[in-house]
Design an enzyme around this catalytic site. Structure first.
Site, PDB file in Angstrom:
ATOM      1  N   GLY A 313       0.817  -1.202   0.000  1.00  0.00           N
ATOM      2  CA  GLY A 313       0.000   0.000   0.000  1.00  0.00           C
ATOM      3  C   GLY A 313       0.852   1.253   0.000  1.00  0.00           C
ATOM      4  O   GLY A 313       1.919   1.311  -0.619  1.00  0.00           O
ATOM      5  N   SER A 314       0.413   2.259   0.757  1.00  0.00           N
ATOM      6  CA  SER A 314       1.029   3.584   0.676  1.00  0.00           C
ATOM      7  C   SER A 314       2.466   3.648   1.181  1.00  0.00           C
ATOM      8  O   SER A 314       3.152   4.645   0.967  1.00  0.00           O
ATOM      9  CB  SER A 314       0.174   4.596   1.441  1.00  0.00           C
ATOM     10  OG  SER A 314      -1.117   4.696   0.856  1.00  0.00           O
TER      11      SER A 314
END
Length: 591
Positions: A313-314
């Site tokens: 993810g981020s």
């Protein structure tokens, strides 16, 4: 007259001289003469053969026969070698070998013992009497009743005075820190063979070499004479790991607490030394006690830091931004228009907290997917792929640790625009938590990356340059802004210390599709930012509370862990801020 006299005389002559056998039809010899000669020859030849055989056995085959005899009464007793100790970096023992005994028996002899003694023996061996009798009901010369029996139990068994019992010296591995250190240290089998983690990885170093001694035994297995030592045992070498027991306990405690607090399936954390690449802590929950593995399950055995892969993810956004900075395509203050949604082909990406426009620094701080996609799409896919691979993603780890996985980065030639955008913010790529932690060394070490080590190192390794020092420093400023009250990781703040990092949340794949109920929240941070000492990565798997994002579950776990770790390591504070400010509605990164 004369005839009768002659007859009487003839009868007397016949009586005195007897009748020849050859004249009797009953006693006549019918065998040919040569048969007796053949029998005589056969007897003579047999005596010659026996004499020759005796000469052969007594003179020619003496050595062979003696060796065969020895094999029937001489035995080689194995002298076990002591397995090397495993210690932490400060010399604290994590695994050691204790002397125990293997109890074995001659079934025919033992079964003649009184029933009450056999019942007492079964009780001391902690096994049902029926099971013990089943082992003794064997055609084998001897059978093992139980391995690794404690010495105090052996003393009690000897008092039973059961004929036909014997024991053999061996060693049992003991792990003083139990479940706290188990996924790093591992355990051994009853044969003293490493089965998991460092016990397995360093088997050749730890195991040493067994010795032997030759003895003469009677038919009951009793030693009647000691012939002598054949080979001295060679003990294994001790192994000093990179782990710090204090930091390990801190990591383990906070991971366990987070899993229970957020009602998660599992959790993991790792602490790396920025200067040496040493793994200072590696913790997983659920865990197991290596001293008692009777109820061990596969879930407890999994070393999630090493073997589980997930979409980061981020937490991958800083790498895309760093590449764009390194190639002078952007600056930290470059402005991007960031509408609430962005269409790429037939797909649409969204921001959790849309802003009309954001600088590059704000894109990282507020974790904008749209802003990151706009940074990534102008770049050649090959450059992004090379950045990921240089950072260690998709590469087979060389940690010297069993079970470490490579993760996956798809070949850049097959990337579609939507796939390139997704990878820019950490989707469509898989990593392990240890790979993710190692990659952040690039930002903590001013642009280079070094190998990781699970053993204590004596000198700092040489790094491989990935980005420039200038780019790394710029990225550290952005990562520090992420943990500010305006960022997505405000819950990662640490009183008295400047820290930075990035949150990540990913939906789990279930039957090939993204789940809307199962998430992995993670956070990777650097502490302290003024002079980086640790890289700390945390992963919470499938939290089931309302809070499920990296900013909500992994960031506060990082804060608690980092606070304890920095103090335990006597790292001086680098900030005068002691009051942590967390907004009422903190920002959280999008999916």
């Amino acid at each position: 007259m004369k005839r009768g006299g002659n007859g009487a005389n003839g009868s007397r002559v016949a009586a005195s001289k007897g009748v020849a056998f050859s004249k009797s039809p009953v006693l006549a010899v019918r065998l040919p003469t040569w048969r007796s000669r053949v029998v005589l020859f056969v007897l003579f030849a047999s005596f010659v053969a026996l004499a020759g055989r005796a000469l052969w056995l007594q003179a020619v085959s003496t050595q062979f026969l003696q060796s065969q005899g020895k094999s029937r009464y001489e035995r080689a007793i194995e002298l076990p070698a002591t397995r090397g100790k495993i210690t932490d970096r400060n010399g604290q023992v994590l695994a050691s070998s204790l002397p125990v005994r293997a109890v074995w028996a001659f079934p025919d002899v033992v079964l003649t013992s009184p029933p009450e003694k056999l019942r007492a023996l079964a009780k001391l061996l902690d096994m049902p009497e029926a099971e013990m009798r089943k082992k003794l009901d064997s055609d084998r010369t001897f059978v093992y009743l139980k391995r690794q029996v404690e010495m105090d139990v052996i003393d009690q068994i000897k008092k039973l005075d059961i004929k036909g019992l014997d024991e053999r010296p061996e060693y049992k591995r003991f792990y003083p820190q139990g479940e706290v250190m188990t996924h790093l240290v591992g355990f051994t089998s009853v044969e003293d063979i490493g089965q998991e983690s460092m016990e397995l990885a360093q088997q050749k170093t730890l195991v040493g070499a067994v010795g032997s001694r030759r003895v003469i035994k009677d038919r009951l297995g009793n030693i009647v004479e000691d012939v002598g030592l054949s080979r001295d045992p060679r003990d294994g070498k001790d192994l000093a790991l990179s782990v710090d027991s204090k930091l390990q306990y801190i990591a383990f405690s906070h991971v366990k607490e987070a899993v229970e607090k957020f009602k998660a399936k599992a959790g993991a954390a790792v602490i790396l030394d920025v200067h040496t690449g040493e793994v200072l802590a590696l913790a997983n929950w659920p865990a197991y006690n290596p001293n008692d593995r009777r109820a061990l399950t596969g879930d407890q055995l999994r070393n999630r830091v090493m073997t589980d892969t997930f979409e980061p993810g981020s937490t991958l956004k800083p790498f895309t931004a760093a590449l764009a900075l390194e190639t002078n395509r952007i600056r930290p203050d470059t402005l991007f228009i960031t509408p609430g949604a962005m269409k790429i082909g037939s797909d649409t990406i969204h921001d959790a907290h849309p802003k009309p426009q954001l600088t590059v620094s704000q894109i990282i701080q507020k974790s904008s997917n749209i802003g990151m996609a706009k940074i990534a799409l102008p770049m050649p896919p090959q450059e992004m792929w090379e950045m990921f691979t240089k950072s260690g993603f998709g590469q087979q780890p060389k940690f010297g640790f069993p079970g470490a996985v490579a993760g996956r980065v798809r070949p850049y030639k097959a990337w579609k625009p939507i796939e390139q955008a997704n990878m820019a913010f950490g989707h469509g790529i898989s990593v392990s938590l240890l790979q993710l932690a190692r990659s952040y060394l690039i930002f903590a070490r001013d642009g280079d990356i070094i190998p990781l080590s699970f053993q204590k190192v004596s000198e700092n390794p040489v790094g491989q340059r990935v980005i420039s020092s200038k780019t790394a420093r710029e990225m550290r400023v952005m990562l520090e802004s992420v943990v500010s009250p305006e960022g997505t990781a405000s819950k990662a703040q640490v009183a008295g210390y400047r820290v930075g990092g990035k949150t990540g949340t990913a939906q789990k794949l279930v039957n090939g599709r993204y789940s809307h109920t199962k998430y992995i929240g993670n956070f990777v941070g650097i502490a302290p930012m003024s002079n980086p000492r640790f890289v700390i990565a945390v992963m919470i798997d499938e939290p089931t509370t309302a809070a499920h994002t990296g900013g909500a579950v992994a960031a506060p776990t990082f804060a608690a862990l980092a606070t304890s770790a920095l103090r335990a390591a006597n790292v001086p504070p680098d900030s005068t801020v002691t009051d942590i400010i967390i907004p009422e509605n903190p920002l959280e990164e999008g999916m």
